[in-house]
Motif scaffolding. Structure first.
Motif, PDB file in Angstrom:
ATOM      1  N   TRP A   4      -7.369  30.293   2.728  1.00 37.80           N
ATOM      2  CA  TRP A   4      -6.586  29.383   3.567  1.00 37.80           C
ATOM      3  C   TRP A   4      -7.378  28.890   4.764  1.00 37.80           C
ATOM      4  CZ3 TRP A   4      -5.294  30.155   8.633  1.00 37.80           C
ATOM      5  CH2 TRP A   4      -5.415  31.456   9.147  1.00 37.80           C
ATOM      6  N   ILE A   5      -8.308  29.715   5.252  1.00 40.03           N
ATOM      7  CA  ILE A   5      -9.158  29.304   6.374  1.00 40.03           C
ATOM      8  C   ILE A   5     -10.128  28.204   5.926  1.00 40.03           C
ATOM      9  CG2 ILE A   5     -10.949  30.061   7.989  1.00 40.03           C
ATOM     10  CD1 ILE A   5      -9.555  32.779   8.071  1.00 40.03           C
ATOM     11  N   ILE A   6     -10.648  28.350   4.723  1.00 36.50           N
ATOM     12  CA  ILE A   6     -11.551  27.325   4.185  1.00 36.50           C
ATOM     13  C   ILE A   6     -10.809  25.994   4.032  1.00 36.50           C
ATOM     14  CG2 ILE A   6     -12.944  26.652   2.184  1.00 36.50           C
ATOM     15  CD1 ILE A   6     -13.504  29.697   1.817  1.00 36.50           C
ATOM     16  N   TRP A   7      -9.562  26.048   3.522  1.00 36.60           N
ATOM     17  CA  TRP A   7      -8.761  24.819   3.385  1.00 36.60           C
ATOM     18  C   TRP A   7      -8.469  24.205   4.759  1.00 36.60           C
ATOM     19  CZ3 TRP A   7      -8.994  22.558  -0.958  1.00 36.60           C
ATOM     20  CH2 TRP A   7      -8.954  23.249  -2.160  1.00 36.60           C
ATOM     21  N   LEU A   8      -8.197  25.042   5.731  1.00 37.47           N
ATOM     22  CA  LEU A   8      -7.920  24.548   7.079  1.00 37.47           C
ATOM     23  C   LEU A   8      -9.152  23.878   7.682  1.00 37.47           C
ATOM     24  CD1 LEU A   8      -5.939  24.307   9.448  1.00 37.47           C
ATOM     25  CD2 LEU A   8      -6.741  26.545  10.224  1.00 37.47           C
ATOM     26  N   ILE A   9     -10.308  24.502   7.527  1.00 41.64           N
ATOM     27  CA  ILE A   9     -11.556  23.919   8.041  1.00 41.64           C
ATOM     28  C   ILE A   9     -11.840  22.586   7.358  1.00 41.64           C
ATOM     29  CG2 ILE A   9     -14.070  24.213   8.113  1.00 41.64           C
ATOM     30  CD1 ILE A   9     -13.513  27.254   8.517  1.00 41.64           C
ATOM     31  N   ALA A  10     -11.638  22.534   6.034  1.00 37.04           N
ATOM     32  CA  ALA A  10     -11.856  21.279   5.297  1.00 37.04           C
ATOM     33  C   ALA A  10     -10.909  20.188   5.796  1.00 37.04           C
ATOM     34  CB  ALA A  10     -11.664  21.507   3.798  1.00 37.04           C
ATOM     35  N   ALA A  11      -9.645  20.547   6.039  1.00 38.25           N
ATOM     36  CA  ALA A  11      -8.666  19.570   6.525  1.00 38.25           C
ATOM     37  C   ALA A  11      -9.063  19.053   7.902  1.00 38.25           C
ATOM     38  CB  ALA A  11      -7.276  20.187   6.561  1.00 38.25           C
ATOM     39  N   VAL A  12      -9.479  19.929   8.784  1.00 41.63           N
ATOM     40  CA  VAL A  12      -9.881  19.513  10.136  1.00 41.63           C
ATOM     41  C   VAL A  12     -11.102  18.592  10.072  1.00 41.63           C
ATOM     42  CG1 VAL A  12     -10.832  20.341  12.326  1.00 41.63           C
ATOM     43  CG2 VAL A  12      -8.857  21.483  11.303  1.00 41.63           C
ATOM     44  N   THR A  26      -9.692   9.678   3.416  1.00 40.19           N
ATOM     45  CA  THR A  26      -9.998  10.986   4.006  1.00 40.19           C
ATOM     46  C   THR A  26      -8.738  11.623   4.578  1.00 40.19           C
ATOM     47  OG1 THR A  26     -10.691   9.932   6.072  1.00 40.19           O
ATOM     48  CG2 THR A  26     -12.415  10.497   4.498  1.00 40.19           C
ATOM     49  N   LEU A  27      -7.815  10.820   5.068  1.00 39.29           N
ATOM     50  CA  LEU A  27      -6.525  11.337   5.516  1.00 39.29           C
ATOM     51  C   LEU A  27      -5.770  11.940   4.337  1.00 39.29           C
ATOM     52  CD1 LEU A  27      -4.245  11.621   7.645  1.00 39.29           C
ATOM     53  CD2 LEU A  27      -3.477   9.349   6.918  1.00 39.29           C
ATOM     54  N   CYS A  28      -5.792  11.268   3.198  1.00 35.57           N
ATOM     55  CA  CYS A  28      -5.099  11.766   1.998  1.00 35.57           C
ATOM     56  C   CYS A  28      -5.716  13.084   1.518  1.00 35.57           C
ATOM     57  CB  CYS A  28      -5.141  10.717   0.894  1.00 35.57           C
ATOM     58  SG  CYS A  28      -4.274   9.204   1.340  1.00 35.57           S
ATOM     59  N   LEU A  29      -7.027  13.178   1.563  1.00 33.66           N
ATOM     60  CA  LEU A  29      -7.676  14.436   1.176  1.00 33.66           C
ATOM     61  C   LEU A  29      -7.339  15.553   2.164  1.00 33.66           C
ATOM     62  CD1 LEU A  29     -11.204  13.269  -0.026  1.00 33.66           C
ATOM     63  CD2 LEU A  29      -9.305  14.098  -1.416  1.00 33.66           C
ATOM     64  N   ALA A  30      -7.245  15.222   3.448  1.00 32.86           N
ATOM     65  CA  ALA A  30      -6.869  16.224   4.447  1.00 32.86           C
ATOM     66  C   ALA A  30      -5.458  16.736   4.180  1.00 32.86           C
ATOM     67  CB  ALA A  30      -6.975  15.644   5.852  1.00 32.86           C
ATOM     68  N   ILE A  31      -4.550  15.851   3.812  1.00 33.23           N
ATOM     69  CA  ILE A  31      -3.187  16.273   3.471  1.00 33.23           C
ATOM     70  C   ILE A  31      -3.217  17.192   2.250  1.00 33.23           C
ATOM     71  CG2 ILE A  31      -0.965  15.427   2.597  1.00 33.23           C
ATOM     72  CD1 ILE A  31      -1.421  12.960   4.442  1.00 33.23           C
ATOM     73  N   GLY A  32      -4.046  16.845   1.271  1.00 33.61           N
ATOM     74  CA  GLY A  32      -4.204  17.704   0.099  1.00 33.61           C
ATOM     75  C   GLY A  32      -4.736  19.080   0.464  1.00 33.61           C
ATOM     76  N   CYS A  33      -5.690  19.125   1.387  1.00 32.07           N
ATOM     77  CA  CYS A  33      -6.233  20.413   1.835  1.00 32.07           C
ATOM     78  C   CYS A  33      -5.162  21.251   2.544  1.00 32.07           C
ATOM     79  CB  CYS A  33      -7.428  20.202   2.762  1.00 32.07           C
ATOM     80  SG  CYS A  33      -8.900  19.635   1.913  1.00 32.07           S
ATOM     81  N   LEU A  34      -4.329  20.601   3.350  1.00 36.87           N
ATOM     82  CA  LEU A  34      -3.256  21.331   4.032  1.00 36.87           C
ATOM     83  C   LEU A  34      -2.248  21.876   3.019  1.00 36.87           C
ATOM     84  CD1 LEU A  34      -2.699  19.054   7.150  1.00 36.87           C
ATOM     85  CD2 LEU A  34      -3.800  21.306   7.062  1.00 36.87           C
TER      86      LEU A  34
END
Length: 146
Positions: A4-12, A26-34
């Protein structure tokens, strides 16, 4: 490191890229990461996290991206588009006459605190100080108003 930390870092990181570039995807990918981060916190394995990320990114691209693009490119209240720059950004704007514009001569107008030389071709009267005019064109740095 927890997934979950890796996903959070990727989203940020993706959100930072989005802010710097406004490339909606990139916003859409960030939402996917969250979404994948939430799946990770709920105990899903890595395969389901990847599926969640892909589905959320695709759905956000379908539903959020069009609204985001419209918001980025919406016109101003005065009809000007935000993406106009330089002299083109002045077209259609209202200006206040600061020095009388006589027929066939130059006067001055003020827009957003900036003073511009202006002419009013085709008018049959002088335009008095304090009157509102509309910018219809320009030649070099001289505005054409009516």
């Amino acid at each position: 490191m927890e997934p979950w930390i890796i996903w959070l870092i990727a989203a940020v990181l993706l959100l930072i890229i989005e802010v710097l570039s406004t490339m909606v995807w990139t916003l859409c990918l960030a939402i996917g990461c969250l979404a994948a981060m939430v799946a990770s916190l709920l105990g899903a394995d890595v395969a389901w996290q990847l599926v969640t990320m892909a589905v959320a990114a695709i759905l956000s691209f379908i539903f959020i991206a069009p609204r985001f693009r419209r918001w980025l490119h919406k016109p101003h209240a005065d009809g000007n588009r935000e993406d106009r720059t330089g002299m083109d950004a002045l077209l259609g704007r209202k200006a206040t006459v600061t020095h009388e514009i006589r027929r066939g001569e130059l006067g001055r107008v003020r827009i957003d605190g900036d003073s511009w030389q202006a002419r009013a071709p085709g008018t049959d009267r002088d335009i008095e100080r304090g009157e509102q005019v509309s910018v219809t064109g320009y030649d070099s740095i001289i505005l054409t108003v009516k």
